[in-house]
Motif scaffolding. Structure first.
Motif, PDB file in Angstrom:
ATOM      1  N   LEU B 104       5.099  -9.382   9.342  1.00  0.00           N
ATOM      2  CA  LEU B 104       5.408  -8.033   9.808  1.00  0.00           C
ATOM      3  C   LEU B 104       5.913  -8.029  11.243  1.00  0.00           C
ATOM      4  CD1 LEU B 104       2.275  -6.268   8.294  1.00  0.00           C
ATOM      5  CD2 LEU B 104       4.607  -6.137   7.426  1.00  0.00           C
ATOM      6  N   ALA B 113       7.166  -5.256   4.555  1.00  0.00           N
ATOM      7  CA  ALA B 113       6.479  -3.991   4.811  1.00  0.00           C
ATOM      8  C   ALA B 113       6.656  -3.043   3.617  1.00  0.00           C
ATOM      9  CB  ALA B 113       7.004  -3.356   6.093  1.00  0.00           C
ATOM     10  N   ILE B 151       0.589   0.210   9.521  1.00  0.00           N
ATOM     11  CA  ILE B 151       1.191  -1.120   9.636  1.00  0.00           C
ATOM     12  C   ILE B 151       1.702  -1.353  11.053  1.00  0.00           C
ATOM     13  CG2 ILE B 151       3.157  -2.520   8.892  1.00  0.00           C
ATOM     14  CD1 ILE B 151       2.760  -1.475   6.088  1.00  0.00           C
TER      15      ILE B 151
END
Lengths: 187, 187
Positions: B104, B113, B151
């Motif tokens: 990521l 992602a 995230i």
DNA sequence: TAATTTCCGACAACGTGTTGTATACTGCAA
DNA sequence: TTGCAGTATACAACACGTTGTCGGAAATTA
């Protein structure tokens, strides 16, 4: 003798555009110099007069898309209160939609999101840190949190076959930022 | 004659680990088959007995990291209220930290992602859509918004030289989701 | 020993980046 | 205006490295 800025600028632009057309369709690692020059109608060697390699083209495009300090969204809300200038973000994104949605998409450049965030962050930090008693470390995380969600939802929006009307998205983001996501979800 | 599953599994694993060591340091497009096999101690040809190309190695790693339905975070809060299971996300991330933070990150895979979001989204949708009067399109955007921010902030967290203590980050995220970012910023 | 798996060396095809060269343009002098 | 010299621009060819695919050697098992 002078250079011929017209001609060379045009050639460079042609190469950039050929690159971009290819980049919209496939990952950068699959793009060869030959692909680019063939599409643009030049000899392969000519490419190296303008760029060192394929990645340099991408970098040039990206740098042109990183907002300069003076183009950055204003950070104070009309009300005089501090906060996130959502409409300015939407405008910035919409203005460069064609490029942003590719660069931030699944075949794009993972580093571009960071570049973008880092370009926007300082001015937000500067203004928002004025709030009395604000913890700077915490503020940093809050901004990161917010920019991530903004970029995420905008990319998603542009990816949809039938996107939500712009004003509805705006209202939704506004609600989520004012009230939090939980309030929208829990019973 | 039987295959020798031990041996071949070991070879494959060695190749995967050599690849990962390289991937942690540089972008995938710079990694050659030769680099991998040299590091792992094999002939270059051997690589092709196990993978079609360098990208197949990454894909194999990624697929092992996409949570299966039964490992997904539970979506109902202890209180019985609906909402985002923040602690479960934190746990999932921490459990695979070593890989997630690279995939990521800036040299990672932008598609990962999305893969992750798409794996988590359905079960969230299923439960959260039970709220009476919930608009499904809107819910979709809300989930995308939330997963993006999660995230984003987690990746940022792991990237910090001196990260915030875990419980503080948890409390911060909780506050942002319950009350919204604006409340934390405006005067 | 025979069969089969696992690994290796060699091959052609392709992409890269560089270097030397031809073409075309520009500015200046006649 | 014309012709020439100098230079910018684009090209073709080169050596080198990587790719993916062979056929064959070495190792393992029954």
């Amino acid at each position: 003798m002078k250079k011929q800025p017209h001609l060379t600028a045009q050639t460079k632009q042609n190469l950039i555009e050929a690159f971009w057309a290819l980049y919209c369709e496939q990952r950068i690692e699959k793009i060869t110099v030959k692909d680019i020059t063939t599409k643009a109608g030049y000899n392969r060697g000519t490419f190296y007069e303008y760029f060192t390699d394929v990645y340099a083209v991408l970098e040039e495009i990206e740098n042109a898309l990183i907002p300069e300090l003076d183009e950055l969204p204003p950070v104070s809300l009309p009300t005089g209160n501090l906060g996130m200038p959502i409409d300015a973000f939407l405008a910035l994104y919409a203005q460069n939609e064609k490029y942003y949605s590719v660069l931030l998409g699944d075949k794009g450049d993972p580093a571009f999101a960071s570049k973008l965030k880092n370009a926007i962050k300082p001015s937000l930090m500067r203004v928002l840190s004025e709030k009395p008693g604000m913890n700077l470390t915490e503020l940093d995380y809050i901004i990161e949190y917010t920019l991530s969600s903004m970029i995420g939802i905008m990319s998603y929006w542009f990816k949809q076959p039938e996107p939500l009307p712009g004003d509805e998205l705006f209202k939704l983001i506004h609600r989520l930022m004012e009230q939090g996501v939980m309030k929208q979800l829990s019973v």
